[in-house]
Design a protein around this motif. Structure first.
Motif, PDB file in Angstrom:
ATOM      1  N   LEU A  71       0.732  -1.073  -0.153  1.00 50.46           N
ATOM      2  CA  LEU A  71       0.021   0.118   0.005  1.00 50.46           C
ATOM      3  C   LEU A  71       0.855   1.222   0.166  1.00 50.46           C
ATOM      4  N   ARG A  72       0.354   2.301  -0.795  1.00 55.22           N
ATOM      5  CA  ARG A  72       1.233   3.561  -0.731  1.00 55.22           C
ATOM      6  C   ARG A  72       0.450   4.818  -0.143  1.00 55.22           C
ATOM      7  N   PRO A  73      -0.080   4.809   1.091  1.00 53.67           N
ATOM      8  CA  PRO A  73      -0.953   5.748   1.609  1.00 53.67           C
ATOM      9  C   PRO A  73      -0.280   7.215   1.308  1.00 53.67           C
ATOM     10  N   THR A  74      -1.323   8.323   1.294  1.00 56.40           N
ATOM     11  CA  THR A  74      -0.854   9.454   1.093  1.00 56.40           C
ATOM     12  C   THR A  74      -0.641   9.885   2.503  1.00 56.40           C
ATOM     13  N   ALA A  75      -1.080  11.421   2.816  1.00 51.57           N
ATOM     14  CA  ALA A  75      -1.043  11.871   4.092  1.00 51.57           C
ATOM     15  C   ALA A  75      -1.973  11.351   5.049  1.00 51.57           C
ATOM     16  N   ILE A  76      -1.377  10.581   6.166  1.00 49.60           N
ATOM     17  CA  ILE A  76      -2.268  10.026   6.931  1.00 49.60           C
ATOM     18  C   ILE A  76      -2.913  10.988   8.216  1.00 49.60           C
ATOM     19  N   TYR A  77      -4.023  11.184   8.410  1.00 42.39           N
ATOM     20  CA  TYR A  77      -4.587  11.853   9.326  1.00 42.39           C
ATOM     21  C   TYR A  77      -5.679  11.387  10.300  1.00 42.39           C
ATOM     22  N   GLY A  78      -5.876  11.897  11.395  1.00 35.03           N
ATOM     23  CA  GLY A  78      -7.016  11.552  12.148  1.00 35.03           C
ATOM     24  C   GLY A  78      -6.750  11.575  13.620  1.00 35.03           C
ATOM     25  N   PRO A  79      -7.775  11.183  14.605  1.00 35.06           N
ATOM     26  CA  PRO A  79      -7.442  11.161  15.971  1.00 35.06           C
ATOM     27  C   PRO A  79      -6.397  10.254  16.284  1.00 35.06           C
ATOM     28  N   GLY A  80      -5.593  10.738  17.088  1.00 39.19           N
ATOM     29  CA  GLY A  80      -4.193  10.043  17.518  1.00 39.19           C
ATOM     30  C   GLY A  80      -2.916  10.493  16.760  1.00 39.19           C
ATOM     31  N   ASP A  81      -3.165  11.283  15.657  1.00 36.79           N
ATOM     32  CA  ASP A  81      -1.854  11.719  15.009  1.00 36.79           C
ATOM     33  C   ASP A  81      -0.966  12.706  15.743  1.00 36.79           C
ATOM     34  N   PRO A  82       0.106  12.342  15.912  1.00 33.51           N
ATOM     35  CA  PRO A  82       0.956  13.222  16.588  1.00 33.51           C
ATOM     36  C   PRO A  82       1.730  14.198  15.790  1.00 33.51           C
ATOM     37  N   GLY A  83       1.533  14.007  14.430  1.00 33.13           N
ATOM     38  CA  GLY A  83       2.559  14.549  13.537  1.00 33.13           C
ATOM     39  C   GLY A  83       2.093  15.766  12.941  1.00 33.13           C
ATOM     40  N   ARG A  84       2.129  15.846  11.469  1.00 31.77           N
ATOM     41  CA  ARG A  84       1.953  16.920  10.613  1.00 31.77           C
ATOM     42  C   ARG A  84       0.741  17.922  10.764  1.00 31.77           C
ATOM     43  N   PHE A  85      -0.366  17.156  11.075  1.00 24.92           N
ATOM     44  CA  PHE A  85      -1.570  17.779  11.181  1.00 24.92           C
ATOM     45  C   PHE A  85      -1.678  18.637  12.561  1.00 24.92           C
ATOM     46  N   VAL A  86      -1.143  18.153  13.452  1.00 23.51           N
ATOM     47  CA  VAL A  86      -1.133  18.883  14.769  1.00 23.51           C
ATOM     48  C   VAL A  86      -0.395  20.515  14.375  1.00 23.51           C
ATOM     49  N   MET A  87       0.676  20.355  13.641  1.00 24.97           N
ATOM     50  CA  MET A  87       1.158  21.544  13.258  1.00 24.97           C
ATOM     51  C   MET A  87       0.487  22.459  12.467  1.00 24.97           C
ATOM     52  N   LEU A  88      -0.352  21.850  11.429  1.00 26.21           N
ATOM     53  CA  LEU A  88      -1.256  22.552  10.741  1.00 26.21           C
ATOM     54  C   LEU A  88      -2.454  23.214  11.779  1.00 26.21           C
ATOM     55  N   PHE A  89      -2.851  22.169  12.518  1.00 31.00           N
ATOM     56  CA  PHE A  89      -4.229  22.706  13.303  1.00 31.00           C
ATOM     57  C   PHE A  89      -3.464  24.024  14.237  1.00 31.00           C
ATOM     58  N   ARG A  90      -2.410  23.726  14.778  1.00 31.42           N
ATOM     59  CA  ARG A  90      -1.657  24.778  15.635  1.00 31.42           C
ATOM     60  C   ARG A  90      -1.329  26.248  14.786  1.00 31.42           C
ATOM     61  N   LEU A  91      -1.193  26.058  13.517  1.00 32.54           N
ATOM     62  CA  LEU A  91      -0.711  27.241  12.838  1.00 32.54           C
ATOM     63  C   LEU A  91      -2.025  27.859  12.339  1.00 32.54           C
ATOM     64  N   CYS A  92      -3.183  27.251  12.355  1.00 33.29           N
ATOM     65  CA  CYS A  92      -4.552  27.737  12.096  1.00 33.29           C
ATOM     66  C   CYS A  92      -5.255  28.278  13.226  1.00 33.29           C
ATOM     67  N   LYS A  93      -4.977  28.031  14.336  1.00 29.12           N
ATOM     68  CA  LYS A  93      -5.862  28.292  15.417  1.00 29.12           C
ATOM     69  C   LYS A  93      -6.068  29.536  15.903  1.00 29.12           C
ATOM     70  N   ARG A  94      -5.253  30.625  15.475  1.00 28.66           N
ATOM     71  CA  ARG A  94      -5.582  31.940  15.765  1.00 28.66           C
ATOM     72  C   ARG A  94      -6.251  32.758  14.618  1.00 28.66           C
ATOM     73  N   GLY A  95      -6.707  31.908  13.532  1.00 28.07           N
ATOM     74  CA  GLY A  95      -7.454  32.500  12.578  1.00 28.07           C
ATOM     75  C   GLY A  95      -6.681  32.910  11.253  1.00 28.07           C
ATOM     76  N   THR A  96      -5.471  33.032  11.551  1.00 20.39           N
ATOM     77  CA  THR A  96      -4.486  33.407  10.161  1.00 20.39           C
ATOM     78  C   THR A  96      -3.435  32.461   9.972  1.00 20.39           C
ATOM     79  N   PHE A  97      -3.172  32.216   8.669  1.00 20.97           N
ATOM     80  CA  PHE A  97      -2.205  31.286   8.320  1.00 20.97           C
ATOM     81  C   PHE A  97      -1.177  31.967   7.188  1.00 20.97           C
ATOM     82  N   THR A  98       0.112  31.674   7.433  1.00 24.36           N
ATOM     83  CA  THR A  98       1.042  32.144   6.620  1.00 24.36           C
ATOM     84  C   THR A  98       1.536  31.121   5.573  1.00 24.36           C
ATOM     85  N   MET A  99       0.934  31.604   4.288  1.00 21.21           N
ATOM     86  CA  MET A  99       1.318  30.630   3.036  1.00 21.21           C
ATOM     87  C   MET A  99       2.574  31.027   2.488  1.00 21.21           C
ATOM     88  N   PHE A 100       3.403  30.171   2.415  1.00 21.96           N
ATOM     89  CA  PHE A 100       4.786  30.548   1.732  1.00 21.96           C
ATOM     90  C   PHE A 100       4.523  30.097   0.302  1.00 21.96           C
TER      91      PHE A 100
END
Ligand SMILES: NC(=O)c1ccc[n+]([C@@H]2O[C@H](COP(=O)([O-])OP(=O)(O)OC[C@H]3O[C@@H](n4cnc5c(N)ncnc54)[C@H](OP(=O)(O)O)[C@@H]3O)[C@@H](O)[C@H]2O)c1
Length: 348
Positions: free
Chosen positions: A162-191
């Motif tokens: 299997l070749r999974p893409t970006a896995i997310y869901g409850p229990g994911d301590p990785g990439r999506f935590v960072m995305l949620f944290r970067l979004c939590k104040r309502g502004t996001f810096t997009m490079f």
């Protein structure tokens, strides 16, 4: 039926182990470390061995008597280890697992690779036949693992990749935590322009794919992309994450090139002194790598159909992060929670 899940105390592995236990099977886990979910999985009935997939004796003890092996253990997010660590685990570890499967007559091996073996996707979306073009040594060694699996398939092992893409869901301590944290104040810096795509797969959809790969006949030696039904531009993804937190996101745009240059310098300075770099090229490449995949083959041959959509999946994920305190702290802060906060996964 007895099933072994390597990497079974990790994010993906722990979800798979729960599903297999729910089905009533006997489940063994082999993992480097106890992880967040060790006690919960043990209490649910999993038999857990803490050892490396590079430890041949430990692997053979775990594989003997199993009907199915799901091989997920991988050197993945490890920084400050020599590159050889990635090949030791992802290539040589896979060889050890395959050999044990042959020696003990395992009916089915499912090898977890990554969509990253295709690297930066050219054109609209990639299929399993798109060029193999790993963009870093993690992706390269995951592909080397695929090659090892194919060698054993030629010698008679029934294995599917299997070749999974970006896995997310409850229990994911990785990439999506960072995305949620970067979004939590309502502004996001997009490079960059935010138009490249990112392709998530919800953990429950992926666990469905593992079950299908292990049970559907006639897929020996095949590789399948495992993903949700569509990809999202980074801009859309940020808005979706905001929506999951009931926020109307504002996006600030900055050029990508200076960030990439800073990441290269940062890694070059931190590595020799053994410090984990806060910025490194693989992390910032998220802003420029196009990731969009076609799951027609998995639909056709495995009967795979993603059930959990992004809306629902991101809400579950955000709720889980909030419940266990993951949204506190700065975006890049390492997630280390006090023991009482480690909790069972609930999809409710
Ligand atoms: N997350 C994604 O977006 C993604 C996308 C595509 C493919 N994948 C693949 O999916 C699989 C599971 O990933 P995940 O996101 O669930 O990662 P994860 O939470 O890090 O799970 C992997 C588990 O394997 C363990 N492990 C590492 N080296 C090992 C070794 N030598 N022997 C035994 N266990 C070892 C890890 O322990 P340590 O913490 O000690 O390393 C961890 O508990 C991996 O094969 C990964 O390559 C992940």
């Amino acid at each position: 039926m007895t099933t072994l899940v390597t990497g079974g105390t990790g994010f993906t592995g722990s979800h798979l182990v729960r599903r297999l236990l729910e089905r009533g099977g006997s489940v063994r886990v082999l993992d480097n470390q106890p992880g967040l979910f060790h006690d919960e999985l043990r209490d649910l009935g999993a038999e857990i061995t803490i050892a490396s997939v590079t430890d041949e004796d430990a692997v053979r003890r775990c594989v003997e008597g199993c009907e199915v092996v799901h091989h997920l253990a991988a050197a993945f997010r490890k920084l400050n280890v020599p590159q050889s660590h990635y090949s030791d685990v992802n290539e040589q570890g896979t060889r050890i697992v395959c050999r044990a499967c042959v020696d003990f007559g395992v009916r089915k091996l499912v090898y977890c690779s990554t969509c990253g073996v295709h690297g930066h996707v050219q054109g609209e979306s990639a299929t399993e036949d798109s060029p193999i073009a790993p963009a870093d040594y993690y992706q390269q060694t995951k592909y080397d693992g695929e090659v090892v699996v194919q060698e054993f398939v030629r010698d008679g092992l029934d294995a599917t990749t299997l070749r999974p893409t970006a896995i997310y869901g409850p229990g994911d301590p990785g990439r999506f935590v960072m995305l949620f944290r970067l979004c939590k104040r309502g502004t996001f810096t997009m490079f960059g322009d935010g138009r490249v795509h990112y392709h998530p797969v919800h953990i429950e959809n992926l666990v469905d794919a593992f079950e299908l790969a292990a049970t559907v006949p006639g897929v020996t030696g095949e590789a399948f992309l495992a993903a949700d039904d569509r990809s999202y531009s980074l801009t859309d993804l940020v808005h979706e994450v905001g929506r999951a937190m009931d926020l109307d996101m504002k996006i600030r745009r900055l050029p990508f090139a200076p960030l990439r240059a800073a990441a290269v310098v940062c890694e070059a300075v931190c590595k020799p002194i053994g410090v984990s770099p806060p910025l490194f090229p693989r992390r910032v490449d998220w802003f420029r790598q196009h990731r969009s995949f076609d799951i027609t083959k998995a639909r056709r041959m495995l009967g795979y159909e993603p059930r959990v959509g992004l809306d629902e999946g991101l809400r579950q994920t955000g709720d889980w992060y909030r419940r266990w305190g993951y949204l506190e702290g700065s975006p890049r802060k390492q997630v280390t929670l006090p023991e009482p906060l480690h909790g069972p996964i609930s999809l409710g």
